[in-house]
Design an enzyme around this catalytic site. Structure first.
Site, PDB file in Angstrom:
ATOM      1  N   TYR A   1       5.547 -30.584  17.776  1.00  0.00           N
ATOM      2  CA  TYR A   1       6.441 -30.940  16.676  1.00  0.00           C
ATOM      3  C   TYR A   1       7.438 -29.828  16.362  1.00  0.00           C
ATOM      4  O   TYR A   1       7.072 -28.650  16.327  1.00  0.00           O
ATOM      5  CB  TYR A   1       5.641 -31.219  15.395  1.00  0.00           C
ATOM      6  CG  TYR A   1       5.003 -32.576  15.334  1.00  0.00           C
ATOM      7  CD1 TYR A   1       5.774 -33.750  15.375  1.00  0.00           C
ATOM      8  CD2 TYR A   1       3.623 -32.714  15.203  1.00  0.00           C
ATOM      9  CE1 TYR A   1       5.183 -34.998  15.292  1.00  0.00           C
ATOM     10  CE2 TYR A   1       3.020 -33.962  15.111  1.00  0.00           C
ATOM     11  CZ  TYR A   1       3.800 -35.100  15.162  1.00  0.00           C
ATOM     12  OH  TYR A   1       3.219 -36.333  15.079  1.00  0.00           O
TER      13      TYR A   1
ATOM     14  N   MET B   1      -2.057 -32.973  13.792  1.00  0.00           N
ATOM     15  CA  MET B   1      -3.211 -33.482  13.039  1.00  0.00           C
ATOM     16  C   MET B   1      -4.492 -33.447  13.879  1.00  0.00           C
ATOM     17  O   MET B   1      -5.541 -33.011  13.409  1.00  0.00           O
ATOM     18  CB  MET B   1      -2.938 -34.913  12.560  1.00  0.00           C
ATOM     19  CG  MET B   1      -4.033 -35.462  11.656  1.00  0.00           C
ATOM     20  SD  MET B   1      -3.736 -37.160  11.139  1.00  0.00           S
ATOM     21  CE  MET B   1      -2.292 -36.972  10.108  1.00  0.00           C
TER      22      MET B   1
ATOM     23  N   LYS C   1     -24.367 -24.071  -0.658  1.00  0.00           N
ATOM     24  CA  LYS C   1     -23.469 -25.079  -1.232  1.00  0.00           C
ATOM     25  C   LYS C   1     -22.415 -25.496  -0.203  1.00  0.00           C
ATOM     26  O   LYS C   1     -22.262 -24.834   0.833  1.00  0.00           O
ATOM     27  CB  LYS C   1     -22.808 -24.497  -2.479  1.00  0.00           C
ATOM     28  CG  LYS C   1     -21.956 -23.281  -2.197  1.00  0.00           C
ATOM     29  CD  LYS C   1     -21.770 -22.436  -3.452  1.00  0.00           C
ATOM     30  CE  LYS C   1     -20.837 -21.282  -3.132  1.00  0.00           C
ATOM     31  NZ  LYS C   1     -20.899 -20.226  -4.153  1.00  0.00           N
TER      32      LYS C   1
ATOM     33  N   ARG D   1     -15.868 -18.165 -15.887  1.00  0.00           N
ATOM     34  CA  ARG D   1     -15.892 -19.401 -15.128  1.00  0.00           C
ATOM     35  C   ARG D   1     -17.046 -20.236 -15.670  1.00  0.00           C
ATOM     36  O   ARG D   1     -16.850 -21.069 -16.520  1.00  0.00           O
ATOM     37  CB  ARG D   1     -16.046 -19.047 -13.636  1.00  0.00           C
ATOM     38  CG  ARG D   1     -15.616 -20.117 -12.699  1.00  0.00           C
ATOM     39  CD  ARG D   1     -15.668 -19.656 -11.265  1.00  0.00           C
ATOM     40  NE  ARG D   1     -17.018 -19.290 -10.819  1.00  0.00           N
ATOM     41  CZ  ARG D   1     -17.342 -19.036  -9.547  1.00  0.00           C
ATOM     42  NH1 ARG D   1     -16.427 -19.091  -8.612  1.00  0.00           N
ATOM     43  NH2 ARG D   1     -18.580 -18.718  -9.208  1.00  0.00           N
TER      44      ARG D   1
HETATM   45  C1  LIG Z   1     -21.216 -18.988  -3.756  1.00  0.00           C
HETATM   46  C2  LIG Z   1     -22.033 -18.124  -4.632  1.00  0.00           C
HETATM   47  C3  LIG Z   1     -22.775 -17.062  -4.105  1.00  0.00           C
HETATM   48  C4  LIG Z   1     -22.618 -16.583  -2.676  1.00  0.00           C
HETATM   49  O1  LIG Z   1     -21.426 -15.843  -2.571  1.00  0.00           O
HETATM   50  P1  LIG Z   1     -20.902 -15.188  -1.214  1.00  0.00           P
HETATM   51  O2  LIG Z   1     -19.678 -14.454  -1.593  1.00  0.00           O
HETATM   52  O3  LIG Z   1     -20.641 -16.315  -0.277  1.00  0.00           O
HETATM   53  O4  LIG Z   1     -21.996 -14.309  -0.720  1.00  0.00           O
HETATM   54  C5  LIG Z   1     -23.645 -16.390  -4.961  1.00  0.00           C
HETATM   55  N1  LIG Z   1     -23.735 -16.732  -6.277  1.00  0.00           N
HETATM   56  C6  LIG Z   1     -23.012 -17.734  -6.810  1.00  0.00           C
HETATM   57  C7  LIG Z   1     -23.136 -18.049  -8.259  1.00  0.00           C
HETATM   58  C8  LIG Z   1     -22.128 -18.444  -6.029  1.00  0.00           C
HETATM   59  O5  LIG Z   1     -21.375 -19.420  -6.561  1.00  0.00           O
END
Ligand SMILES: *Cc1c(COP(=O)(O)O)cnc(C)c1O
Length: 341
Positions: free
Chosen positions: A241, A289, A36, A126
């Site tokens: 800055y 930036m 993701k 969640r």
């Molecule tokens: C992001 C995610 C993972 C992976 O988690 P890590 O801590 O990056 O290994 C696994 N399962 C779900 C449901 C996730 O959202």
């Protein structure tokens, strides 16, 4: 195309070695990959191509847009955010939703959606349906490939880990799911009774380390920036800055094409470091930036057009900056050329 003045060096051998290690640590369970957020910032396509070639068969994204962008690679993709009404129209055959609420389950049934995955909530509060609803038959008759749950604190030794494992294990044989999956990266290190049929590492694939069992995980990502200018700063003058750094002696400074808009955040001001060969080059003054200054007293030959590598080992850099290992990767901007070696 002209090359950008900043690039991410991405190490194929390290990525594949990390997956192979996590796969071995997963025992008899299959080892998937969370890709993701554009493969945690590395570029999801490059990650999926390499891990699929190494033998990985299960990939997890957050949204259908992320899945569609990868669907042509032909791998199995699961969409962790489930299926919204808007997602039902254009669904590639190799993409499954991870249904996460009774409403989504009902919608999937009504539209005859086909094979799906399902998230059960065992404590995160969640996404997910309740274990009780699953035990009472919520999923009966559905074609469920994988029943999953997600650990709240896999990176800590807390009693909640075992409670979640037990609540999830109690669902074995009580749903139509072909496989069960609980562990993320750190969950893999909790032991065989957390592995079930499939593990879902993310951060450890990309060099994250939160557990001693993952000490052999290798760094995959190194940001590199080009020097735009080298200049001399006299003793007592300030840099950047708000003049947060005053030169204690005459010094040589290089200005890098890198800043907080690239994901190199202001917490690295007067703290971060770059390398050129063996020379250590500390960040001096505020990160701006698009620009960052480093002291190059230790590298007399570095000049305009040369490249330096930023220190970016994830556990150490997280400790230094106060950012999480996840933020360090997912914040890296689109302005980096992503270059696999
Ligand atoms: C992001 C995610 C993972 C992976 O988690 P890590 O801590 O990056 O290994 C696994 N399962 C779900 C449901 C996730 O959202």
């Amino acid at each position: 195309m002209t090359q950008a003045p900043l690039r991410l060096r991405l190490d194929t051998a390290a990525l594949v070695a990390n997956w192979t290690l996590l796969s071995r640590l997963s025992g008899s369970a299959a080892c998937g990959a969370a890709v993701k957020a554009n493969g945690y910032g590395l570029g999801a396509r490059g990650v999926v191509e390499r891990l699929a070639a190494a033998g990985c068969r299960d990939f997890f994204v957050a949204t259908w847009a992320e899945a569609r962008a990868l669907a042509d690679l032909g791998v199995a993709l699961s969409v962790l955010h489930g299926a919204r009404v808007e997602d039902m129209a254009d669904r590639p055959g190799n993409v499954r939703p991870v249904l996460a609420s009774p409403e989504q389950v009902a919608r999937w049934r009504e539209t005859g959606g086909g094979t799906c995955d399902v998230m059960v909530d065992t404590g995160m509060n969640r996404l997910g349906v309740s274990p009780q609803a699953v035990a009472e038959g919520l999923l009966d008759g559905l074609a469920v490939e994988t029943l999953m749950s997600h650990l709240v604190s896999a990176d800590e030794d807390v009693a909640l880990n075992a409670r979640q494992r037990d609540a999830f294990a109690a669902l074995a044989g009580r749903s139509p799911a072909r496989r069960m999956s609980l562990a993320n990266s750190s969950g893999i290190a909790l032991g065989a009774d957390y592995h079930f049929d499939l593990t879902r590492p993310g951060i450890a694939l990309y060099g994250g380390r939160q557990r001693r069992a993952h000490d052999a995980i290798r760094q995959v990502v190194t940001p590199e920036a080009q020097i735009l200018q080298r200049r001399r700063v006299s003793a007592g003058e300030t840099i950047g800055y708000n003049a947060t750094y005053a030169a204690p002696h005459d010094m040589e400074v290089a200005i890098l094409n890198l800043g907080y808009a690239d994901g190199y955040l202001r917490c690295f001001s007067n703290k971060g470091r770059a390398h050129a060969g063996d020379a250590v080059l500390p960040v001096v003054g505020r990160v701006s930036m698009d620009l960052t200054a480093i002291c190059v007293d230790a590298a007399p030959d570095l000049g305009e057009g040369d490249w330096v590598a930023m220190d970016y080992a994830l556990p150490e850099t997280a400790a230094l900056s106060g950012l999480s290992q996840y933020e360090l990767l997912t914040g890296l901007s689109a302005r980096f050329d992503r270059i696999w070696a």
